[in-house]
Design an enzyme around this catalytic site. Sequence first.
Site, PDB file in Angstrom:
ATOM      1  N   GLY A 275       0.817  -1.218   0.000  1.00 45.15           N
ATOM      2  CA  GLY A 275       0.000   0.000   0.000  1.00 45.15           C
ATOM      3  C   GLY A 275       0.850   1.267   0.000  1.00 45.15           C
TER       4      GLY A 275
ATOM      5  N   ASP B 176       0.437  -9.298   1.364  1.00 43.52           N
ATOM      6  CA  ASP B 176      -0.587  -8.364   0.902  1.00 43.52           C
ATOM      7  C   ASP B 176      -1.623  -9.148   0.107  1.00 43.52           C
ATOM      8  OD1 ASP B 176      -0.252  -4.970   0.549  1.00 43.52           O
ATOM      9  OD2 ASP B 176      -1.943  -6.013  -0.386  1.00 43.52           O
TER      10      ASP B 176
ATOM     11  N   LEU C 264      -4.701 -11.799   6.030  1.00 43.32           N
ATOM     12  CA  LEU C 264      -4.569 -11.960   7.479  1.00 43.32           C
ATOM     13  C   LEU C 264      -5.699 -12.755   8.100  1.00 43.32           C
ATOM     14  CD1 LEU C 264      -3.549  -8.476   8.857  1.00 43.32           C
ATOM     15  CD2 LEU C 264      -2.241 -10.589   8.900  1.00 43.32           C
TER      16      LEU C 264
ATOM     17  N   LYS D 248      -9.504   1.560   5.526  1.00 42.97           N
ATOM     18  CA  LYS D 248      -9.410   2.911   6.123  1.00 42.97           C
ATOM     19  C   LYS D 248     -10.390   3.926   5.567  1.00 42.97           C
ATOM     20  CE  LYS D 248      -5.817   4.393   2.964  1.00 42.97           C
ATOM     21  NZ  LYS D 248      -5.744   5.667   2.413  1.00 42.97           N
TER      22      LYS D 248
ATOM     23  N   SER E  88      -4.096   5.629  14.066  1.00 37.73           N
ATOM     24  CA  SER E  88      -4.535   6.818  13.339  1.00 37.73           C
ATOM     25  C   SER E  88      -5.002   7.914  14.285  1.00 37.73           C
ATOM     26  CB  SER E  88      -5.698   6.416  12.431  1.00 37.73           C
ATOM     27  OG  SER E  88      -6.333   7.564  11.930  1.00 37.73           O
ATOM     28  N   ALA E  89      -4.798   9.144  13.852  1.00 38.26           N
ATOM     29  CA  ALA E  89      -5.309  10.293  14.598  1.00 38.26           C
ATOM     30  C   ALA E  89      -6.833  10.308  14.609  1.00 38.26           C
ATOM     31  CB  ALA E  89      -4.786  11.584  13.983  1.00 38.26           C
TER      32      ALA E  89
ATOM     33  N   TYR F 217     -14.680   2.862  11.434  1.00 31.71           N
ATOM     34  CA  TYR F 217     -13.242   2.741  11.165  1.00 31.71           C
ATOM     35  C   TYR F 217     -12.451   3.101  12.423  1.00 31.71           C
ATOM     36  CZ  TYR F 217      -8.646   4.458   9.788  1.00 31.71           C
ATOM     37  OH  TYR F 217      -7.309   4.720   9.732  1.00 31.71           O
TER      38      TYR F 217
ATOM     39  N   LYS G 151     -10.028   0.714  14.962  1.00 29.14           N
ATOM     40  CA  LYS G 151      -8.625   1.032  15.288  1.00 29.14           C
ATOM     41  C   LYS G 151      -8.445   1.172  16.801  1.00 29.14           C
ATOM     42  CE  LYS G 151      -6.290   1.199  11.449  1.00 29.14           C
ATOM     43  NZ  LYS G 151      -5.125   0.348  11.215  1.00 29.14           N
TER      44      LYS G 151
ATOM     45  N   TYR H  12      -0.989   7.993  12.970  1.00 24.60           N
ATOM     46  CA  TYR H  12      -0.675   8.839  11.825  1.00 24.60           C
ATOM     47  C   TYR H  12      -1.638  10.011  11.766  1.00 24.60           C
ATOM     48  CZ  TYR H  12       1.033   4.284   9.955  1.00 24.60           C
ATOM     49  OH  TYR H  12       1.620   3.072   9.750  1.00 24.60           O
ATOM     50  N   PHE H  13      -1.110  11.172  11.396  1.00 22.33           N
ATOM     51  CA  PHE H  13      -1.993  12.292  11.066  1.00 22.33           C
ATOM     52  C   PHE H  13      -2.347  12.169   9.575  1.00 22.33           C
ATOM     53  CE2 PHE H  13      -3.098  14.688  14.843  1.00 22.33           C
ATOM     54  CZ  PHE H  13      -2.512  13.834  15.756  1.00 22.33           C
TER      55      PHE H  13
ATOM     56  N   GLY I  46     -19.195  14.975  10.167  1.00 21.94           N
ATOM     57  CA  GLY I  46     -18.152  14.262  10.919  1.00 21.94           C
ATOM     58  C   GLY I  46     -16.789  14.912  10.865  1.00 21.94           C
TER      59      GLY I  46
END
Length: 344
Positions: free
Chosen positions: A11, A32, A60, A91, A131-132, A155, A159, A183-184, A301
């Site tokens: 990715g 992957d 997975l 995501k 994730s942020a 989502y 997480k 991550y931002f 949102g």
Amino acid sequence: MARLLLTGGAGFIGSHTALVLLQAGHHLVVLDDFRNRNPVALKRVKQLSGKQITLVAGNLNDPACLERLFRGGPYGIGGSFDAVIHFAGLKAVGESVKHPLLYWQVNLEGTRLLLAAMAAAGCFSLVFSSSATLYGMPNQVPIPESAQIQPINPYGHSKAAAEQLLADLAGSSSCWRIARLRYFNPVGAHPSGLIGEDPAGIPNNLFPFVSQVAVGKRPELLIFGDDWPTIDGTGVRDYIHVMDLAEGHAAALEVLLAGAPQLLTLNLGSGEGHSVLQVLRGFEQACGRELPYRIVDRRPGDAAITVADPSLAKALLGWRTKRNLAQICTDGWAWQAANPNGYR
Ligand code: UDP
């Protein structure tokens, strides 16, 4: 030099991190399922690095695949990994609202199965893509890691649950070494223009959307609101160059493999905010022309401002972002201009 498994390594973030890790001398196996990804990305990573990657097409959520992977055999490097970097996951916020079962299956159950396979194989070091988005509508900006976890969509919930599982695991045995990297907004591309972001369908995110407007694939950018309490009324985010993010993974891995601490939870962001209009202007500079846009209603949102407090990552990893918005736009444009249809 470590032997590493990268899940979801084909990715956007995975491929850039793979390049940085190969250049640091590590051996990589990439797992992957190529659901939203193209194998060409990893061919180009090999081209850029001059190194080999062992590629495993699999999922997975298939325990047999994981078992084979950790037992070694057909995949070439013997199956014993020093660490796993777990990028694989879904995501898209809108998709997660429509298909929560899928998101919990891939993002939580997939993570659980991976962890079970790791534990069975005696591999206890993991770097996890968080994730942020966990911060939801943040109560404070810049956002420290101690801010409240309050995701607002499936989502984000998936997480948050995976993060909790990792904390539980770290508390269960002193063997585990886990980094949860929040991550931002990862954007930009490798400066070669050979690898970059290749979203399937219409991009949900600002940066790939602007890139596609610039290359003529979309007629105009729709800006979701210009009445936010920000510098120019448009939403503000912390955009992080994907190469900075990739280097953040390498730094976290180094700290984990050195042995301590057991559970790292770190924001990976620049600490600087940019508005939608600032990103648009930056991209116009990079591509050398004005880009059409229209102001429309706010997107449900959305938060007005999300910006990281990245000081903990700096203190614990000695890492910080090095590339600014101009570099992000230059590199993003180099990728999009050379690959108008992504890897296709
Ligand atoms: N945005 C926009 N038009 C788009 C996509 C995004 O105006 O087509 C805005 C969005 O409202 C937000 C910012 O750009 O203020 C970043 O959005 P993105 O989806 O990239 O990241 P996220 O909101 O998930 O942080």
